[in-house]
Design a protein around this motif. Structure first.
Motif, PDB file in Angstrom:
ATOM      1  N   MET A   8      -3.445   8.136  -1.089  1.00 45.76           N
ATOM      2  CA  MET A   8      -2.350   9.331  -0.763  1.00 45.76           C
ATOM      3  C   MET A   8      -0.705   7.592  -0.018  1.00 45.76           C
ATOM      4  SD  MET A   8      -2.958  11.591   2.440  1.00 45.76           S
ATOM      5  CE  MET A   8      -4.242  11.176   1.458  1.00 45.76           C
ATOM      6  N   GLY A   9      -1.255   6.291   0.633  1.00 44.92           N
ATOM      7  CA  GLY A   9      -0.672   5.162   1.492  1.00 44.92           C
ATOM      8  C   GLY A   9      -0.033   4.699  -0.192  1.00 44.92           C
ATOM      9  N   PRO A  10      -0.694   4.346  -1.124  1.00 51.94           N
ATOM     10  CA  PRO A  10       0.247   4.001  -2.157  1.00 51.94           C
ATOM     11  C   PRO A  10       0.633   4.911  -2.922  1.00 51.94           C
ATOM     12  CG  PRO A  10      -2.374   3.248  -2.634  1.00 51.94           C
ATOM     13  CD  PRO A  10      -2.118   3.460  -0.895  1.00 51.94           C
ATOM     14  N   ASP A  30      -2.602  -4.094  -6.517  1.00 55.18           N
ATOM     15  CA  ASP A  30      -3.580  -5.252  -6.350  1.00 55.18           C
ATOM     16  C   ASP A  30      -2.880  -6.366  -5.462  1.00 55.18           C
ATOM     17  OD1 ASP A  30      -3.974  -5.333  -9.206  1.00 55.18           O
ATOM     18  OD2 ASP A  30      -2.515  -5.758  -9.981  1.00 55.18           O
ATOM     19  N   ILE A  31      -1.795  -5.812  -4.291  1.00 55.27           N
ATOM     20  CA  ILE A  31      -1.947  -6.242  -2.798  1.00 55.27           C
ATOM     21  C   ILE A  31      -1.853  -6.046  -1.922  1.00 55.27           C
ATOM     22  CG2 ILE A  31       0.364  -6.596  -1.580  1.00 55.27           C
ATOM     23  CD1 ILE A  31       2.060  -6.551  -3.967  1.00 55.27           C
ATOM     24  N   THR A  32      -2.690  -4.398  -2.028  1.00 56.26           N
ATOM     25  CA  THR A  32      -3.441  -4.218  -0.799  1.00 56.26           C
ATOM     26  C   THR A  32      -4.980  -4.767  -0.568  1.00 56.26           C
ATOM     27  OG1 THR A  32      -3.523  -1.708  -1.568  1.00 56.26           O
ATOM     28  CG2 THR A  32      -1.532  -2.520  -0.745  1.00 56.26           C
ATOM     29  N   ARG A  33      -5.537  -4.364  -2.248  1.00 61.08           N
ATOM     30  CA  ARG A  33      -6.879  -4.389  -2.108  1.00 61.08           C
ATOM     31  C   ARG A  33      -7.066  -5.592  -1.890  1.00 61.08           C
ATOM     32  NH1 ARG A  33      -9.280  -1.269  -5.670  1.00 61.08           N
ATOM     33  NH2 ARG A  33     -11.002  -0.411  -4.310  1.00 61.08           N
ATOM     34  N   LYS A  34      -6.547  -6.564  -1.809  1.00 55.51           N
ATOM     35  CA  LYS A  34      -6.713  -8.409  -1.503  1.00 55.51           C
ATOM     36  C   LYS A  34      -7.793  -8.108  -0.624  1.00 55.51           C
ATOM     37  CE  LYS A  34      -4.187 -10.881  -5.243  1.00 55.51           C
ATOM     38  NZ  LYS A  34      -2.202 -11.373  -5.619  1.00 55.51           N
ATOM     39  N   LYS A  67      -2.283  -0.439   5.629  1.00 52.75           N
ATOM     40  CA  LYS A  67      -3.522  -0.260   6.416  1.00 52.75           C
ATOM     41  C   LYS A  67      -3.414   1.442   7.337  1.00 52.75           C
ATOM     42  CE  LYS A  67      -5.655  -3.478   7.508  1.00 52.75           C
ATOM     43  NZ  LYS A  67      -7.083  -4.189   7.783  1.00 52.75           N
ATOM     44  N   GLY A  68      -5.041   2.406   6.828  1.00 54.10           N
ATOM     45  CA  GLY A  68      -4.655   4.094   7.761  1.00 54.10           C
ATOM     46  C   GLY A  68      -3.966   3.785   8.913  1.00 54.10           C
ATOM     47  N   ASP A 102      -1.507 -10.432   8.504  1.00 53.87           N
ATOM     48  CA  ASP A 102      -1.441 -10.042   7.651  1.00 53.87           C
ATOM     49  C   ASP A 102      -0.791  -8.938   6.555  1.00 53.87           C
ATOM     50  OD1 ASP A 102      -3.100 -10.559   5.156  1.00 53.87           O
ATOM     51  OD2 ASP A 102      -4.129  -8.681   5.958  1.00 53.87           O
ATOM     52  N   ARG A 103      -0.972  -8.169   8.069  1.00 49.17           N
ATOM     53  CA  ARG A 103      -0.412  -6.393   7.686  1.00 49.17           C
ATOM     54  C   ARG A 103       0.885  -6.608   7.188  1.00 49.17           C
ATOM     55  NH1 ARG A 103       0.901  -3.113  12.877  1.00 49.17           N
ATOM     56  NH2 ARG A 103       2.866  -4.542  12.475  1.00 49.17           N
ATOM     57  N   ASP A 104       1.858  -7.434   7.821  1.00 50.56           N
ATOM     58  CA  ASP A 104       3.434  -8.004   7.680  1.00 50.56           C
ATOM     59  C   ASP A 104       3.654  -8.664   6.616  1.00 50.56           C
ATOM     60  OD1 ASP A 104       4.291  -6.435  10.191  1.00 50.56           O
ATOM     61  OD2 ASP A 104       4.100  -7.996  10.768  1.00 50.56           O
ATOM     62  N   GLN A 105       3.070  -9.670   6.207  1.00 50.88           N
ATOM     63  CA  GLN A 105       3.105  -9.814   4.967  1.00 50.88           C
ATOM     64  C   GLN A 105       2.984  -8.992   3.788  1.00 50.88           C
ATOM     65  OE1 GLN A 105       0.160 -13.997   5.813  1.00 50.88           O
ATOM     66  NE2 GLN A 105       2.479 -14.761   6.529  1.00 50.88           N
ATOM     67  N   LYS A 106       1.639  -8.809   3.645  1.00 47.72           N
ATOM     68  CA  LYS A 106       1.355  -7.384   2.347  1.00 47.72           C
ATOM     69  C   LYS A 106       2.372  -6.386   2.562  1.00 47.72           C
ATOM     70  CE  LYS A 106      -3.361  -7.632   1.789  1.00 47.72           C
ATOM     71  NZ  LYS A 106      -4.603  -7.614   2.992  1.00 47.72           N
ATOM     72  N   THR A 107       3.077  -6.129   3.559  1.00 52.47           N
ATOM     73  CA  THR A 107       3.796  -4.718   3.992  1.00 52.47           C
ATOM     74  C   THR A 107       5.039  -5.154   2.989  1.00 52.47           C
ATOM     75  OG1 THR A 107       2.801  -4.215   5.352  1.00 52.47           O
ATOM     76  CG2 THR A 107       5.286  -3.120   4.936  1.00 52.47           C
TER      77      THR A 107
END
Lengths: 339, 339
Positions: free
Chosen positions: A243-245, A335-339, B250-251, B325-330
């Motif tokens: 549900m996040g993505p 693709d971004i989050t699962r790296k 991130k959950g 890392d979280r912020d860059q991905k976000t």
């Protein structure tokens, strides 16, 4: 803000304050030709200048510096060009401000004491914003001459990254609408000029909207961990991989409207798995969860009908193109989050 | 699956069935040299071949065809090379299957009648998976000789895109562990080989985990729309511009652990805004939400302590690097979703 020269007083220099300061200073829309944005920071801490010099760069650096052509932005250059000013008193910080943005301690009497001071020093036309996550504007502004000036402008952390801003006017539906509306309109105008996403709440409810939604999921997550169904880490993985993505791309109502199929939309979803939804609510804590929705429903036909009507009016019938767009974006997000 | 040649019988050709079929056929890990994956589809509908020829390409096309070097994958080439087989009977579909994956009607007696038929025709070593969103394996397998073979493998729609798979063994904690464990281990091995994210639930709870979490947020969303605080469209925007992108990266437990600060983590978060969290729960429907967590808590010190211990063990102390890392991905996620 049609004013090309804008002076924003940031009161309180914690994480939220500096994140907002960095956003105001470094956003491309505030760095275009013909626009000058000045940020004044005030905080009673004795080491304020050193602290800002050490801490603010972390927010400026991470703000896509290259893309916005502002990679040379340093605290010393901001200070020397007067784009950033460190104020030595509250009154000097706000005396010529167009916007006063407060993020002091989450303490009712502190805020009730602060706002009349700001009100007596700031220009008549200045907007007053509080970043509070819990104290309504109507409570904070109790001792002000004109409490209608004060709006909650609640960010989602960290505000230099997250687009959402919850705008909560004092008194909700009962507010003096003309005066409040003008403040709200100018507030929205500023945030939209920065590409942000302001949402105006119709009531000063506990916790506002984003946190309430998040805490509702959090509560169910705690329940599932408590009862040993999954670990906390597994809950995080479940959310990150489903549900996040999904919700990053499309919110829950749109998603369930899509899930119910082209013809029936959200109605189809509720027909197909409404019983499971209710069984989950019942199993989660209390039959009141369902009963309360019935009791508070604005429609005599029950909450489902009025909700479906609203969703149908908002989104119409979703087609293959909508789903394809959702799926393409979802793949890119993964693709971004699962790296 | 160490077996390089894998035959997967997909029983039921609705959206979920075809999405899974496309995933099995087109995933890069199933198209590497030395591996042959064969998908057999069975569905009693009379126009099955025409229907698959029309519908399956939609799932194959959208599956990053170019990236995985499988852009030439067509239904006719799959059929002519026997990688895709359309079966004319249930028994012929499953008779030499390594995996039987069922997504028939969500109907208890249908499933209780189906599984013994599959069991009598399929090889001894075949894995049995049901995609049901609500009927536990222990209920579905009631008439099987060996009900321990049947696992729920519940996807998040659409499965050819979303990584999560909830694996729910029959009987939860009371299951015959050795036999069930072997089936679970082989099931996990297959999904991991496809880069998917299987999570094994310790109990056959109503709605499983992902839907329960999602429905909890949905319930609060309905409440906020019902009471006129925001519109349905505004709820979607709130989620898309805040917790959606956050949770894609991130959950919720990791996020609140980060939100509480480096030193204290989740404990700091609960100290700072635990009262607001509980006020939101109380305001949302029922004081039972809080009381139930206390009652069911595995620790005599209350749910907060045992939760914090678990989260600390899982993630340790988060540092600047984690947040960066979280912020860059976000930011990257928002660049995609806000287009």
């Amino acid at each position: 803000m049609s004013n090309p020269n804008l002076r924003i007083a940031v009161i309180g220099s914690g994480t939220i304050g500096l994140s907002f300061a960095a956003l105001h200073l470094s956003h491309p829309s505030n760095n275009r030709p013909g626009r000058t944005v000045q940020v004044v920071i005030y905080d009673p801490r004795p080491d304020l200048k050193e602290y800002i010099e050490t801490t603010l760069p972390g927010y400026l650096d991470s703000d896509n510096a290259e893309e916005r052509g502002a990679s040379g932005m340093t605290v010393s250059s901001l200070l020397s060009t007067n784009r950033l000013i460190i104020a030595s008193s509250l009154s000097s910080a706000v005396e010529s401000a167009d916007i006063v943005q407060e993020q002091g301690p989450e303490n009712v009497s502190f805020k009730q004491n602060l706002w009349p001071q700001i009100e007596s020093s700031a220009p008549e036309r200045a907007l007053f914003w509080s970043s509070t996550s819990g104290i309504p504007a109507s409570v904070q502004g109790k001792n002000m001459r004109d409490p209608s000036r004060l709006l909650v402008v609640h960010p989602f952390n960290p505000p230099h990254i997250m687009p959402l801003l919850e705008i909560v006017p004092p008194g909700g539906k009962n507010a003096d609408s003309s005066s409040v509306s003008a403040h709200v309109a100018r507030t929205i105008e500023y945030w939209k000029s920065l590409g942000r996403s302001p949402v105006v709440l119709k009531e000063e409810i506990t916790g506002f909207v984003a946190n309430r939604l998040s805490f509702a999921l959090f509560r169910e997550a705690v329940h599932l961990v408590n009862t040993g169904v999954v670990t906390a880490e597994e809950v995080d993985r479940v959310v990150e991989e489903s549900m996040g993505p999904r919700w990053a791309v499309k919110g829950p109502f749109w998603s369930y409207h899509a899930g119910g199929g082209k013809e029936k939309g959200l109605r189809g979803f509720l027909e197909k798995i409404g019983d499971t939804v209710q069984a989950c609510w019942d199993d989660s804590g209390s039959p009141n969860l369902r009963r309360k929705l019935e009791e508070e429903s604005p429609s005599s036909q029950g909450w489902e009908d009025s909700l479906c009507e609203q969703v149908e009016q908002a989104y119409g019938q979703l087609g293959d193109k909508d789903l394809k767009d959702r799926d393409q974006k979802t793949r890119k997000v993964l693709d971004i989050t699962r790296k």
